[in-house]
Design a protein around this motif. Structure first.
Motif, mmCIF file in Angstrom:
data_model
loop_
_atom_site.group_PDB
_atom_site.id
_atom_site.type_symbol
_atom_site.label_atom_id
_atom_site.label_comp_id
_atom_site.label_asym_id
_atom_site.label_seq_id
_atom_site.Cartn_x
_atom_site.Cartn_y
_atom_site.Cartn_z
ATOM 1 N N ARG A 13 0.845 -1.200 0.000
ATOM 2 C CA ARG A 13 0.000 0.000 0.000
ATOM 3 C C ARG A 13 0.875 1.243 0.000
ATOM 4 N N LEU A 14 1.930 1.246 0.795
ATOM 5 C CA LEU A 14 2.849 2.380 0.841
ATOM 6 C C LEU A 14 3.468 2.625 -0.536
ATOM 7 N N ALA A 15 3.920 1.568 -1.184
ATOM 8 C CA ALA A 15 4.523 1.706 -2.515
ATOM 9 C C ALA A 15 3.507 2.225 -3.524
ATOM 10 N N ALA A 16 2.284 1.674 -3.514
ATOM 11 C CA ALA A 16 1.249 2.117 -4.460
ATOM 12 C C ALA A 16 0.899 3.583 -4.226
ATOM 13 N N ASP A 17 0.746 3.971 -2.970
ATOM 14 C CA ASP A 17 0.435 5.376 -2.660
ATOM 15 C C ASP A 17 1.558 6.299 -3.109
ATOM 16 N N PHE A 18 2.808 5.882 -2.897
ATOM 17 C CA PHE A 18 3.944 6.698 -3.315
ATOM 18 C C PHE A 18 3.995 6.816 -4.832
ATOM 19 N N LEU A 19 3.773 5.701 -5.525
ATOM 20 C CA LEU A 19 3.749 5.731 -6.991
ATOM 21 C C LEU A 19 2.703 6.706 -7.511
ATOM 22 N N GLN A 20 1.512 6.653 -6.948
ATOM 23 C CA GLN A 20 0.429 7.525 -7.419
ATOM 24 C C GLN A 20 0.661 8.982 -7.033
ATOM 25 N N ALA A 21 1.190 9.216 -5.844
ATOM 26 C CA ALA A 21 1.443 10.598 -5.410
ATOM 27 C C ALA A 21 2.578 11.238 -6.213
ATOM 28 N N ASN A 22 3.488 10.429 -6.726
ATOM 29 C CA ASN A 22 4.649 10.939 -7.465
ATOM 30 C C ASN A 22 4.642 10.478 -8.917
ATOM 31 N N ALA A 23 3.466 10.213 -9.441
ATOM 32 C CA ALA A 23 3.309 9.617 -10.773
ATOM 33 C C ALA A 23 4.051 10.373 -11.870
ATOM 34 N N HIS A 24 4.049 11.698 -11.817
ATOM 35 C CA HIS A 24 4.606 12.496 -12.921
ATOM 36 C C HIS A 24 5.879 13.253 -12.539
ATOM 37 N N ASP A 25 6.436 12.940 -11.376
ATOM 38 C CA ASP A 25 7.667 13.586 -10.914
ATOM 39 C C ASP A 25 8.861 12.885 -11.568
ATOM 40 N N GLU A 26 9.558 13.594 -12.442
ATOM 41 C CA GLU A 26 10.686 13.001 -13.163
ATOM 42 C C GLU A 26 11.970 12.990 -12.341
ATOM 43 N N VAL A 28 12.113 12.082 -8.914
ATOM 44 C CA VAL A 28 12.102 11.084 -7.838
ATOM 45 C C VAL A 28 12.672 9.738 -8.273
ATOM 46 N N THR A 29 12.597 9.399 -9.548
ATOM 47 C CA THR A 29 13.120 8.114 -10.007
ATOM 48 C C THR A 29 14.629 8.135 -10.177
ATOM 49 N N GLY A 30 15.196 9.312 -10.334
ATOM 50 C CA GLY A 30 16.637 9.430 -10.505
ATOM 51 C C GLY A 30 17.121 9.132 -11.910
ATOM 52 N N ASN A 31 16.185 8.909 -12.855
ATOM 53 C CA ASN A 31 16.620 8.596 -14.220
ATOM 54 C C ASN A 31 15.989 9.504 -15.278
ATOM 55 N N GLY A 32 15.316 10.573 -14.840
ATOM 56 C CA GLY A 32 14.754 11.526 -15.787
ATOM 57 C C GLY A 32 13.396 11.148 -16.349
ATOM 58 N N MET A 33 12.860 10.011 -15.929
ATOM 59 C CA MET A 33 11.517 9.599 -16.353
ATOM 60 C C MET A 33 10.630 9.504 -15.120
ATOM 61 N N SER A 34 9.360 9.747 -15.313
ATOM 62 C CA SER A 34 8.420 9.613 -14.201
ATOM 63 C C SER A 34 8.003 8.152 -14.054
ATOM 64 N N PHE A 35 7.423 7.816 -12.908
ATOM 65 C CA PHE A 35 6.905 6.459 -12.712
ATOM 66 C C PHE A 35 5.848 6.141 -13.767
ATOM 67 N N ALA A 36 4.998 7.114 -14.072
ATOM 68 C CA ALA A 36 3.949 6.894 -15.073
ATOM 69 C C ALA A 36 4.560 6.561 -16.434
ATOM 70 N N GLN A 37 5.601 7.296 -16.814
ATOM 71 C CA GLN A 37 6.258 7.027 -18.094
ATOM 72 C C GLN A 37 6.919 5.646 -18.108
ATOM 73 N N ILE A 38 7.579 5.290 -17.027
ATOM 74 C CA ILE A 38 8.249 3.988 -16.958
ATOM 75 C C ILE A 38 7.236 2.860 -17.099
#
Length: 147
Positions: A13-26, A28-38
């Motif tokens: 649940r923590l991971a899913a909430d973090f993914l959704q809260a940071n879906a478009h933050d490029e 936070v992933t450290g690679n220039g892509m957002s979680f949504a893009q990945i």
């Protein structure tokens, strides 16, 4: 026995909430892509919401790259996974770091959690003295099954 499934569900649940809260933050992933893009580029899921509901929150589905990156970031830790697969016949154990390189996490004084992944589950690795009554041998890692 009852704590492990509850802890796993809470971490999912923590991971899913973090993914959704940071879906478009490029950043936070450290690679220039957002979680949504990945998720859209590197998985079979059409979007992050579907990924969370079908891959992150579902019990019995192994947590992999995107989820482990999100979990490490959400917890503010470094995560090192030893990838053990007896089917590959290799004597070397490959490691994968999440939440930045291990040295980076240690330099930032973030806790580093070590786990091993064997097909089907993760084991938490404890580095330290062996339990009472167990002979000490150099290089031994104590294991406790968690998932």
């Amino acid at each position: 026995m009852g704590l492990d499934p509850a802890l796993v569900r809470a971490l999912r649940r923590l991971a899913a909430d973090f993914l959704q809260a940071n879906a478009h933050d490029e950043e936070v992933t450290g690679n220039g892509m957002s979680f949504a893009q990945i998720v859209e580029v590197a998985t079979e899921y059409p979007n992050l919401d579907a990924f969370c509901h079908r891959a992150v929150l579902v019990e019995g589905v192994e947590a992999e790259h995107v989820v482990l990156n999100a979990l490490a970031a959400a917890l503010g830790i470094g995560l090192r996974v030893a990838l053990l697969d007896p089917r590959d016949g290799s004597a070397e154990v490959p490691f994968q770091d999440y939440g930045g390189e291990l040295e980076q996490a240690e330099a930032e004084a973030r806790p580093v959690v070590h786990v091993q992944l064997r097909p089907g589950h993760y084991d938490l690795l404890y580095f330290g003295p062996p339990p009472v009554g167990v002979p000490r041998s150099s290089g031994t890692v104590q294991c406790a099954q968690t998932v």
